[in-house]
Structures are given as structure tokens and as C-alpha cells.
Write an enzyme that holds these catalytic residues in place. Structure first.
Site: not given
Ligand code: CO
Length: 210
Positions: A42, A44, A46, A98, A101
Site C-alpha cells: 500500500c 500508506d 506508515r 495492512h 488501511c
């Protein structure tokens, strides 16, 4: 100092640290790229593939998009996949989702997010396939967790449907496909699904003339 300026400053520090630890570091990396793993994760911020797996530059070939989707019309993903499989000959492909999400959460809502709706649509399709199992969960959070896991599984299945993977399985018995979910709460990656090379797929997707 702006955030982007910090990046350039930290880059200089990092580069000189690498050279002081290992003077050949960049000379070696510059010559060769031979990663054994393709990571589809992803976007993302993080979930940085190399940081959470403790890997170094040169070890993972990476593709990231919102909610780690394998969409058969995505020229970007397909190009990365073909290069990784046919040129780099990666041994493993990991689809890593994750918990928590944003794309998964958006797919469970009934709100337009503009252009992104067309992307999120793919996650809603995963929900529709696994609705019975997902709706058994008691809380919305549990439902999102289940959808995250089923999404990873469906994206691995999508990889196996491509001619790129079916061709590689037939001729090289590689790569093996893995579905993982990273838990933002404790930093641990949990494997949730696996397709070793050659695993049979739903016959409707079999391409017998490769
Ligand atoms: Co995400």
C-alpha cells in the site's frame, strides 16, 4: 526548514554514512540489481517495505498503490510484474496489506471520493465475494480487518490469473506468491495466504495455450 529540504539534508548524511561503513557500497549497487522479491504494498506512508522487513537497497523490487491492488488493466502494475518476473526472475511476490488501511475503510463506506471511486470499486468487489464471512464479524473494525485479509488473498489470486504468472509457473516453476498483512499496532507482519508456484487456479482463468 521545509520537510522536503530535510530529505535532501538527511540523504547527504545517509550517503556519507554508507560510504564510511563500506566504501564499495554504491559501486556495488550501481553495477547490479538482483532482488529475489517483488513487493506489492500500500502507498500508506506508515508501511515502508524495506524498513518493516529490515531489508537493504537491492533486495526488494517495489510497487505500491492504494490498498495494494492487482488490477488487470493497470499498465503500471503489469509492467512492474512483467519486468520482475521475466527480467529479474524474482523467486517470491508478496502482496502486503495492512490493518487500518484508508482504502479498505473507504470501500466499506457509501461516500464518493471523486476519481478514486473507480479504484475503491475493486475493493468493494472483494467485499461482495466474501460478504457472508465478513458480515459475521461483530464490529466495524473486525469487518475492516477481515476485508483487509480477503483483499490480500484476492490480489494474490489476481496475480495467478495473469498470463505473466501462468507463463512463469509453466516454464520456471517460479515465483511463489504470498499474501501478508502488516499490523500497524505492533509492527508484526502476519502471513494470511500462499500460492506456491504451480498451484491450480479456478479453471475459468486457466490459459492453456501459453
Ligand atoms: Co493502506
Amino acid at each position: 526548514m521545509e520537510a522536503y529540504q530535510k530529505l535532501l539534508q538527511k540523504n547527504k548524511i545517509w550517503a556519507s554514512e554508507q560510504v564510511s561503513e563500506d566504501p564499495e557500497y554504491f559501486l556495488r549497487l550501481n553495477k547490479l540489481q538482483a532482488p529475489e522479491i517483488l513487493w506489492i504494498g500500500c502507498s500508506d506512508s506508515r508501511v515502508p517495505a524495506d524498513r518493516i522487513t529490515g531489508t537493504q537497497p537491492g533486495e526488494i523490487f517495489v510497487h505500491r498503490n492504494i490498498s495494494n491492488l492487482v488490477v488487470p488493466t493497470d499498465l503500471n502494475l503489469l509492467s512492474v510484474l512483467q519486468f520482475a518476473v521475466e527480467v529479474l526472475h524474482v523467486r517470491h511476490i508478496i502482496v502486503c496489506g495492512h490493518h487500518n488501511c484508508g482504502g479498505i475503510a473507504a470501500a466499506m463506506e457509501h461516500k464518493s471520493h471523486g476519481l478514486m471511486d473507480q479504484w475503491i470499486w475493486n475493493i468493494k468487489n472483494v467485499y461482495r465475494i466474501h460478504r457472508d464471512e465478513i458480515d459475521q464479524a461483530k464490529t466495524e473494525e473486525e469487518k475492516r480487518h477481515l476485508l483487509t485479509e480477503y483483499n490480500v488473498k484476492e490480489q494474490v489470486l489476481n496475480l495467478a490469473k495473469t498470463s505473466i504468472i501462468q507463463n512463469a509457473w509453466k516454464n520456471q516453476q517460479l515465483p511463489h506468491l504470498h499474501g501478508w498483512v502488516y499490523d500497524l499496532r505492533d509492527g508484526i507482519i502476519n502471513p494470511v495466504f500462499e500460492m506456491p508456484a504451480g498451484t491450480s487456479i479456478d479453471p475459468i482463468y486457466e490459459l492453456n495455450n501459453l
